[in-house]
Design an enzyme around this catalytic site. Structure first.
Site, PDB file in Angstrom:
ATOM      1  N   SER A  36      83.455  47.104  -5.321  1.00  0.00           N
ATOM      2  CA  SER A  36      84.102  46.006  -4.546  1.00  0.00           C
ATOM      3  C   SER A  36      82.797  45.183  -4.113  1.00  0.00           C
ATOM      4  CB  SER A  36      84.689  46.788  -3.297  1.00  0.00           C
ATOM      5  OG  SER A  36      83.634  47.606  -2.796  1.00  0.00           O
ATOM      6  N   ASP A 189      83.393  45.638   8.562  1.00  0.00           N
ATOM      7  CA  ASP A 189      83.378  47.057   8.126  1.00  0.00           C
ATOM      8  C   ASP A 189      81.850  47.563   7.797  1.00  0.00           C
ATOM      9  OD1 ASP A 189      82.509  45.891   5.890  1.00  0.00           O
ATOM     10  OD2 ASP A 189      83.909  46.540   4.677  1.00  0.00           O
ATOM     11  N   HIS A 192      80.460  45.789   3.341  1.00  0.00           N
ATOM     12  CA  HIS A 192      80.434  44.777   2.281  1.00  0.00           C
ATOM     13  C   HIS A 192      79.736  43.584   3.156  1.00  0.00           C
ATOM     14  CE1 HIS A 192      83.832  47.498   1.406  1.00  0.00           C
ATOM     15  NE2 HIS A 192      83.377  47.241   0.095  1.00  0.00           N
TER      16      HIS A 192
END
Length: 218
Positions: A36, A189, A192
């Site tokens: 990701s 979060d 990221h």
């Protein structure tokens, strides 16, 4: 000979006349194999790692096609399972940025090492240069786990003679350590990076990608 006639000469004719033809820089196709962090999770399309790195390279005069091979949630095992078909014939080099999800899942370092080695071996069979991008294990996994995991990337880079960028998050570090307050460069979060964080990561990693381009052009 008139100028018009000279201009119509082929490159072969110029060589026969002993004249030189300016070299044309060839573009480089690079696969960015990752998770990701590579894919650009949570960001607008142009804010992700691949578009920002592509723009950074183009601003410095590099003709490059950076293929987004990031898959959210992917582990080193996932990368190994898809690297063969991801390396399409036009690919000239590869960035490998995997391992973060292995850490999140507590996968044994020896398993991650074996998977990453398989990826590098696939590149070797195709004679493709690689930039291996490392990750750093947090201390809460224990000293033994951290030492084993952190050693994976430099060990493999040395064994397979690949370029190494030691830590994907290096551009976010201040004096070698992560700042206590990362809110300015991270998404909510805290895993990221946001667009600004990606920009800092790209700025730090960019020269290593330039070295990869140079190897691909040799």
């Amino acid at each position: 000979m008139t100028y018009g006639a000279f201009a119509r000469l082929s490159k072969t004719a110029l060589v026969l006349l002993g004249l030189t033809v300016p070299a044309q820089a060839e573009g480089v196709d690079i696969l960015a194999l990752g998770d990701s962090l590579t894919q650009g999770y949570g960001l607008a399309e142009q804010e992700g790692f691949v578009p920002q790195m592509r723009a950074w390279l183009e601003a410095r005069g590099h003709e490059v096609r950076l293929v987004n091979g990031g898959v959210s949630g992917d582990t080193t095992a996932g990368g190994l399972s898809r690297v063969a078909w991801s390396l399409s014939p036009e690919i000239d080099a590869m960035i490998v940025a995997l391992g973060g999800n292995d850490l999140l899942r507590g996968i044994p370092p020896e398993t991650s090492r074996a998977n990453l080695e398989g990826i590098l071996q696939e590149a070797e069979t195709r004679n493709l240069p690689v930039l291996l991008v490392g990750m750093t294990a947090p201390g809460n996994y224990g000293t033994e786990f951290k030492q084993s995991f952190d050693a994976i990337y430099p060990d493999l880079a040395q064994a397979h003679d690949t370029l190494l960028f030691e830590d994907f998050f290096e551009g976010l570090r201040v004096e070698g350590a992560m700042p206590a307050d990362m809110s300015a460069v991270m998404q909510p979060d805290n895993i990221h990076p946001n667009a600004e964080g990606v920009a800092q990561i790209v700025e730090a990693m960019g020269p290593a990608v330039e070295a990869l381009i140079a190897q691909a052009q040799e």
